[in-house]
Design a protein around this motif. Structure first.
Motif, PDB file in Angstrom:
ATOM      1  N   ASP A  76      17.180  45.012   5.186  1.00 19.47           N
ATOM      2  CA  ASP A  76      16.235  44.130   6.429  1.00 19.47           C
ATOM      3  C   ASP A  76      14.945  44.430   5.310  1.00 19.47           C
ATOM      4  OD1 ASP A  76      15.628  42.519   7.604  1.00 19.47           O
ATOM      5  OD2 ASP A  76      15.645  43.567  10.068  1.00 19.47           O
ATOM      6  N   PRO A  77      14.221  43.695   4.726  1.00 23.64           N
ATOM      7  CA  PRO A  77      13.008  43.835   3.992  1.00 23.64           C
ATOM      8  C   PRO A  77      12.253  44.011   4.938  1.00 23.64           C
ATOM      9  CG  PRO A  77      14.415  41.821   2.974  1.00 23.64           C
ATOM     10  CD  PRO A  77      15.148  42.401   3.717  1.00 23.64           C
ATOM     11  N   ILE A  78      12.602  42.281   5.652  1.00 25.52           N
ATOM     12  CA  ILE A  78      10.937  42.846   6.767  1.00 25.52           C
ATOM     13  C   ILE A  78      10.652  43.884   7.775  1.00 25.52           C
ATOM     14  CG2 ILE A  78      10.513  40.845   8.790  1.00 25.52           C
ATOM     15  CD1 ILE A  78      12.403  39.031   8.000  1.00 25.52           C
ATOM     16  N   ALA A  79      11.861  44.142   8.318  1.00 25.69           N
ATOM     17  CA  ALA A  79      11.548  46.026   9.024  1.00 25.69           C
ATOM     18  C   ALA A  79      10.692  46.705   7.455  1.00 25.69           C
ATOM     19  CB  ALA A  79      12.557  46.227   9.058  1.00 25.69           C
ATOM     20  N   VAL A  80      10.897  46.830   6.697  1.00 25.02           N
ATOM     21  CA  VAL A  80      10.173  47.752   6.034  1.00 25.02           C
ATOM     22  C   VAL A  80       8.621  47.403   6.145  1.00 25.02           C
ATOM     23  CG1 VAL A  80       9.795  48.712   4.066  1.00 25.02           C
ATOM     24  CG2 VAL A  80      12.511  48.476   4.622  1.00 25.02           C
ATOM     25  N   TRP A  81       8.588  46.035   5.550  1.00 28.99           N
ATOM     26  CA  TRP A  81       7.529  45.406   5.896  1.00 28.99           C
ATOM     27  C   TRP A  81       6.189  45.359   6.381  1.00 28.99           C
ATOM     28  CZ3 TRP A  81       5.891  46.104   0.972  1.00 28.99           C
ATOM     29  CH2 TRP A  81       6.553  45.446  -0.420  1.00 28.99           C
ATOM     30  N   ALA A  82       6.973  45.328   7.943  1.00 33.84           N
ATOM     31  CA  ALA A  82       6.298  44.865   8.926  1.00 33.84           C
ATOM     32  C   ALA A  82       5.833  46.992   9.258  1.00 33.84           C
ATOM     33  CB  ALA A  82       7.455  45.034   9.817  1.00 33.84           C
ATOM     34  N   ILE A  83       6.933  47.424   8.739  1.00 34.36           N
ATOM     35  CA  ILE A  83       6.088  49.114   8.818  1.00 34.36           C
ATOM     36  C   ILE A  83       5.483  49.245   8.168  1.00 34.36           C
ATOM     37  CG2 ILE A  83       6.911  51.671   8.270  1.00 34.36           C
ATOM     38  CD1 ILE A  83      10.150  50.770   8.727  1.00 34.36           C
ATOM     39  N   LEU A  84       5.388  49.546   7.010  1.00 30.51           N
ATOM     40  CA  LEU A  84       4.342  49.155   5.942  1.00 30.51           C
ATOM     41  C   LEU A  84       3.124  48.480   6.530  1.00 30.51           C
ATOM     42  CD1 LEU A  84       5.777  49.382   2.363  1.00 30.51           C
ATOM     43  CD2 LEU A  84       4.964  51.335   3.655  1.00 30.51           C
ATOM     44  N   GLY A  85       3.526  47.507   6.768  1.00 34.73           N
ATOM     45  CA  GLY A  85       1.732  46.460   7.182  1.00 34.73           C
ATOM     46  C   GLY A  85       1.234  47.345   8.412  1.00 34.73           C
ATOM     47  N   ALA A  86       2.208  47.035   9.276  1.00 35.13           N
ATOM     48  CA  ALA A  86       1.618  47.976  10.599  1.00 35.13           C
ATOM     49  C   ALA A  86       1.102  49.494   9.492  1.00 35.13           C
ATOM     50  CB  ALA A  86       1.963  48.746  11.583  1.00 35.13           C
ATOM     51  N   THR A  87       1.097  50.631   8.994  1.00 37.91           N
ATOM     52  CA  THR A  87       0.792  51.758   9.238  1.00 37.91           C
ATOM     53  C   THR A  87      -0.804  51.300   8.210  1.00 37.91           C
ATOM     54  OG1 THR A  87       3.082  52.398   8.567  1.00 37.91           O
ATOM     55  CG2 THR A  87       1.348  53.530   7.652  1.00 37.91           C
ATOM     56  N   LEU A  88      -0.501  49.590   7.396  1.00 36.14           N
ATOM     57  CA  LEU A  88      -2.147  49.506   6.687  1.00 36.14           C
ATOM     58  C   LEU A  88      -3.051  49.464   7.530  1.00 36.14           C
ATOM     59  CD1 LEU A  88      -3.814  48.759   3.818  1.00 36.14           C
ATOM     60  CD2 LEU A  88      -2.239  46.106   4.340  1.00 36.14           C
ATOM     61  N   LEU A  89      -2.888  48.896   9.219  1.00 38.69           N
ATOM     62  CA  LEU A  89      -3.647  48.619   9.592  1.00 38.69           C
ATOM     63  C   LEU A  89      -4.419  49.795  10.217  1.00 38.69           C
ATOM     64  CD1 LEU A  89      -5.131  46.435  11.448  1.00 38.69           C
ATOM     65  CD2 LEU A  89      -3.036  46.649  13.076  1.00 38.69           C
ATOM     66  N   ILE A  90      -3.103  50.473  10.888  1.00 39.54           N
ATOM     67  CA  ILE A  90      -3.624  51.846  12.000  1.00 39.54           C
ATOM     68  C   ILE A  90      -4.466  52.870  10.769  1.00 39.54           C
ATOM     69  CG2 ILE A  90      -2.001  53.575  11.140  1.00 39.54           C
ATOM     70  CD1 ILE A  90      -3.369  52.758  14.002  1.00 39.54           C
ATOM     71  N   VAL A  91      -4.145  52.766   9.347  1.00 43.47           N
ATOM     72  CA  VAL A  91      -4.874  53.393   8.651  1.00 43.47           C
ATOM     73  C   VAL A  91      -6.789  52.936   7.882  1.00 43.47           C
ATOM     74  CG1 VAL A  91      -5.231  54.505   5.736  1.00 43.47           C
ATOM     75  CG2 VAL A  91      -3.268  54.115   6.800  1.00 43.47           C
ATOM     76  N   LEU A  92      -6.490  51.827   7.807  1.00 44.87           N
ATOM     77  CA  LEU A  92      -7.877  50.960   7.732  1.00 44.87           C
ATOM     78  C   LEU A  92      -8.118  51.282   9.241  1.00 44.87           C
ATOM     79  CD1 LEU A  92      -6.605  47.728   6.056  1.00 44.87           C
ATOM     80  CD2 LEU A  92      -7.932  49.101   5.492  1.00 44.87           C
ATOM     81  N   VAL A  93      -8.057  50.895   9.868  1.00 44.59           N
ATOM     82  CA  VAL A  93      -9.116  51.688  11.695  1.00 44.59           C
ATOM     83  C   VAL A  93      -9.659  52.873  11.396  1.00 44.59           C
ATOM     84  CG1 VAL A  93      -8.568  51.294  14.087  1.00 44.59           C
ATOM     85  CG2 VAL A  93      -8.122  49.166  12.478  1.00 44.59           C
ATOM     86  N   GLY A  94      -8.635  53.815  10.807  1.00 45.67           N
ATOM     87  CA  GLY A  94      -9.446  54.955  11.288  1.00 45.67           C
ATOM     88  C   GLY A  94      -9.869  55.514   9.923  1.00 45.67           C
ATOM     89  N   VAL A  95      -9.814  54.964   8.891  1.00 47.58           N
ATOM     90  CA  VAL A  95     -11.110  55.254   7.825  1.00 47.58           C
ATOM     91  C   VAL A  95     -11.998  54.654   8.871  1.00 47.58           C
ATOM     92  CG1 VAL A  95     -11.953  54.603   5.730  1.00 47.58           C
ATOM     93  CG2 VAL A  95      -9.840  55.007   5.877  1.00 47.58           C
TER      94      VAL A  95
END
Length: 390
Positions: A76-95
């Protein structure tokens, strides 16, 4: 297992190389904030290590997409991309927060959004609890429970980020224990393959922490910042939630499948993922209660976290970190041994884990409380003060 070892080593190597590069660039362009009142370190230190960790994690995910052994992760690639997308969002906000100190409401909103992406688009939710087949009756209850669980773990991990090597080391130990647990759990459940999303995420996080620790160990050259701590919390919570989708709760609660102790067989699968982050959750809960009783925001910073209290008791920075490591290892290993004992019907079932925990907790208590006696006996000029470690 060889593929998991390769994933750990690959992620560690990439993360270490990128961490060194981020450190050098941060020094060159002075990408670091000044010293805050609650900080323990005394010299300005870059806080962008989370960027390197995120890139290492992303590289591991992308490489896994080309590895047939991890094909089940990408079913289910959508699940993986959702994880990476959410992680990218939280990293950008953290930076952004590490560089410009964002308002806490903006950070909290971003955390809920990231958790929502995983729960809604990734469809990784707590659908059931492995207690005799108890299922979450409503999709909205499942969604809400999942989102709040992820946000709590994110903040719990972020709250203990106050000493060199503390978060990276605690999360390294926690993910090693969780990896062993999830690997054994899937195997004991009779799955056709040992490869699964929960174990893969744990392996990737082990590698990211190993690669980052050399630059974060005392005296630290680089901090992971909010971007790294929030990312670790997000992915650790996601891996724990992902394991619930592998198991049939009716079987997990079955006495025959999960050992002779029905109580432990039913509760350990949900307790161990919580226990591995017990110290961060405890620190988070105490901080929220403490701040709200004082009429402050639960996210207003202070200098009363558990690691600050250890410093005030007389521990050095490094000793306090090692004590946190010991507590994390003792508590999580005790539950892992209890699970193994009940599953494989060892003599005494869970008693080995209980004995390990009792002895370990006693030893940790002695080591934790000992410096306060030394400090009390020291001359006034040598006793630690808050200003001396602030």
């Amino acid at each position: 297992m060889k593929q998991y070892v390769f994933t750990i080593l690959f992620t560690a190597a990439i993360t270490f190389g990128l961490s060194w590069g981020v450190w050098r660039l941060s020094l060159k362009y002075k990408l670091y904030p000044g010293i805050r009142e609650r900080d323990v370190h005394k010299t300005p230190t870059p806080r962008l290590g989370g960027v390197a960790m995120f890139l290492g994690v992303t590289a591991a995910f992308l490489v896994s997409s080309q590895n047939p052994f991890f094909a089940i992760v990408w079913v289910d690639p959508i699940a993986v991309w959702a994880i990476l997308g959410a992680t990218l969002l939280i990293v950008l906000v953290g930076v952004a927060d590490d560089l410009w100190d964002l308002d806490w409401m903006i950070k909290l909103g971003a955390q809920f959004l990231a958790a929502g992406i995983i729960a809604w688009f990734g469809q990784l939710q707590i659908y059931s609890l492995p207690i005799g087949g108890v299922a979450v009756v409503s999709s909205w209850v499942s969604f809400t429970l999942t989102v709040f669980s992820i946000v709590v773990v994110m903040n719990a991990v972020n709250f203990i980020d106050g000493l060199d090597g503390l978060v990276a080391g605690v999360c390294l130990i926690a993910n090693v224990i969780f990896f062993a647990y999830s690997y054994l759990l899937v195997r004991d459940h009779g799955a056709s393959t040992y490869f699964n999303l929960a174990s893969f995420i744990a392996a990737v996080l082990i590698g990211a922490c190993i690669g980052f620790l050399p630059l974060n160990w005392s005296p630290a050259k680089l901090f992971m910042g909010d971007s790294g701590a929030l990312m670790l919390g997000l992915l650790m919570a996601t891996s724990a939630i992902a394991i619930t989708g592998i198991l049939d709760p009716a079987i997990v609660g079955d006495n025959d499948e999960f050992g002779r102790s029905q109580l432990l067989g039913a509760f350990i699968p949900i307790l161990l993922p919580v226990v591995i982050v017990l110290l961060p959750l405890l620190d988070f809960g105490l901080a929220v209660i403490r701040r709200m009783r004082a009429g402050k925001s639960p996210f207003s910073p202070d200098r009363k976290h558990l690691h600050h209290r250890m410093l005030d008791m007389g521990h050095s920075d490094r000793d306090a970190v090692l004590i946190f490591y010991a507590w994390t290892t003792i508590v999580s290993m005790s539950f892992l041994l209890m699970y193994i004992g009940t599953q494989y019907q060892w003599p005494g079932d869970y008693m080995l884990g209980v004995a390990f925990g009792v002895v370990g907790v006693a030893a940790c208590l002695v080591v934790t409380l000992l410096p306060s006696r030394r400090a009390a006996a020291a001359p006034p000029s040598l006793q630690p003060t808050r200003e001396a470690v602030a």
